[in-house]
Design an enzyme around this catalytic site. Structure first.
Site, PDB file in Angstrom:
ATOM      1  N   ASP A 187       0.852  -1.192   0.000  1.00  0.00           N
ATOM      2  CA  ASP A 187       0.000   0.000   0.000  1.00  0.00           C
ATOM      3  C   ASP A 187       0.890   1.244   0.000  1.00  0.00           C
ATOM      4  OD1 ASP A 187      -3.225   0.544   0.975  1.00  0.00           O
ATOM      5  OD2 ASP A 187      -1.797   2.208   1.079  1.00  0.00           O
ATOM      6  N   GLU A 209     -12.316   3.295  -1.090  1.00  0.00           N
ATOM      7  CA  GLU A 209     -11.948   4.440  -1.928  1.00  0.00           C
ATOM      8  C   GLU A 209     -11.660   4.037  -3.368  1.00  0.00           C
ATOM      9  OE1 GLU A 209      -8.717   6.346   0.074  1.00  0.00           O
ATOM     10  OE2 GLU A 209     -10.038   7.183   1.637  1.00  0.00           O
ATOM     11  N   HIS A 230     -10.405  -5.341  -3.268  1.00  0.00           N
ATOM     12  CA  HIS A 230      -9.066  -5.550  -2.719  1.00  0.00           C
ATOM     13  C   HIS A 230      -9.138  -5.923  -1.255  1.00  0.00           C
ATOM     14  CE1 HIS A 230     -10.055  -1.250  -2.395  1.00  0.00           C
ATOM     15  NE2 HIS A 230      -9.371  -1.252  -1.252  1.00  0.00           N
TER      16      HIS A 230
HETATM   17  P1  AMP Z   1      -9.757   1.351   0.311  1.00  0.00           P
HETATM   18  O1  AMP Z   1      -9.948   2.575   1.175  1.00  0.00           O
HETATM   19  O2  AMP Z   1     -10.126   0.079   1.013  1.00  0.00           O
HETATM   20  O3  AMP Z   1     -10.432   1.502  -1.026  1.00  0.00           O
HETATM   21  O4  AMP Z   1      -8.209   1.227   0.084  1.00  0.00           O
HETATM   22  C1  AMP Z   1      -7.542   1.754  -1.036  1.00  0.00           C
HETATM   23  C2  AMP Z   1      -6.077   1.694  -0.702  1.00  0.00           C
HETATM   24  O5  AMP Z   1      -5.349   1.840  -1.905  1.00  0.00           O
HETATM   25  C3  AMP Z   1      -5.597   2.779   0.269  1.00  0.00           C
HETATM   26  O6  AMP Z   1      -5.054   2.176   1.429  1.00  0.00           O
HETATM   27  C4  AMP Z   1      -4.547   3.528  -0.560  1.00  0.00           C
HETATM   28  O7  AMP Z   1      -3.444   3.937   0.232  1.00  0.00           O
HETATM   29  C5  AMP Z   1      -4.153   2.487  -1.595  1.00  0.00           C
HETATM   30  N1  AMP Z   1      -3.617   2.998  -2.851  1.00  0.00           N
HETATM   31  C6  AMP Z   1      -4.178   3.928  -3.668  1.00  0.00           C
HETATM   32  N2  AMP Z   1      -3.423   4.109  -4.752  1.00  0.00           N
HETATM   33  C7  AMP Z   1      -2.363   3.268  -4.644  1.00  0.00           C
HETATM   34  C8  AMP Z   1      -1.222   2.989  -5.452  1.00  0.00           C
HETATM   35  N3  AMP Z   1      -1.013   3.617  -6.636  1.00  0.00           N
HETATM   36  N4  AMP Z   1      -0.328   2.059  -5.022  1.00  0.00           N
HETATM   37  C9  AMP Z   1      -0.527   1.433  -3.858  1.00  0.00           C
HETATM   38  N5  AMP Z   1      -1.591   1.630  -3.040  1.00  0.00           N
HETATM   39  C10 AMP Z   1      -2.490   2.557  -3.424  1.00  0.00           C
END
Ligand code: AMP
Length: 115
Positions: A30, A96, A101
């Protein structure tokens, strides 16, 4: 579903710190870690969220997600002390990125309830 940044990561169009990959699954660190170990485990198939899963058709994806989680936990040495798997679903779940995932969090004591 409309494409997300995770599709670009799957196609290797944008960089990610990949820790696991097979035919069905990609896992990468992440970008904004909430624990010493914070890995996102995603199906390569574009499924937006938990409510899009169709039990029978998608059963193999679920097995693959959990199998990858076990393998990664072992490889990152958090299997013995324990870890947390989180799937946020929809607005109230705090999702988000609209590509299914699983968060694997470890390397510290987790608290409950989550925020
Ligand atoms: P969620 O809130 O469950 O949708 O988690 C989305 C996650 O994706 C968050 O923890 C972000 O930090 C992570 N994230 C977003 N963009 C990227 C990226 N390009 N590479 C790695 N993690 C990411």
């Amino acid at each position: 579903m409309s494409e997300t940044i995770f599709s670009k990561i799957i196609r290797k169009e944008i960089p990610a710190d990949i820790v696991f990959e097979n035919e069905f699954i990609l896992a990468f660190k992440d970008i904004n870690p909430k624990a010493p170990v914070h890995v996102l485990i995603i199906p390569k198939e574009e499924i937006s969220t938990v409510t899009e899963l169709n039990g029978k058709e998608d059963a193999e994806i679920l097995v693959q997600l959990f199998a990858a989680a076990n393998e990664i936990a072992n490889a990152m040495n958090v299997d013995k002390d324990g870890f947390r798997l989180v799937i946020n679903c929809g607005k109230n779940g705090g999702q988000e990125v609209n590509h299914l995932h699983m968060h694997l969090l470890g390397g510290r004591q987790m608290t409950w309830p989550p925020g």
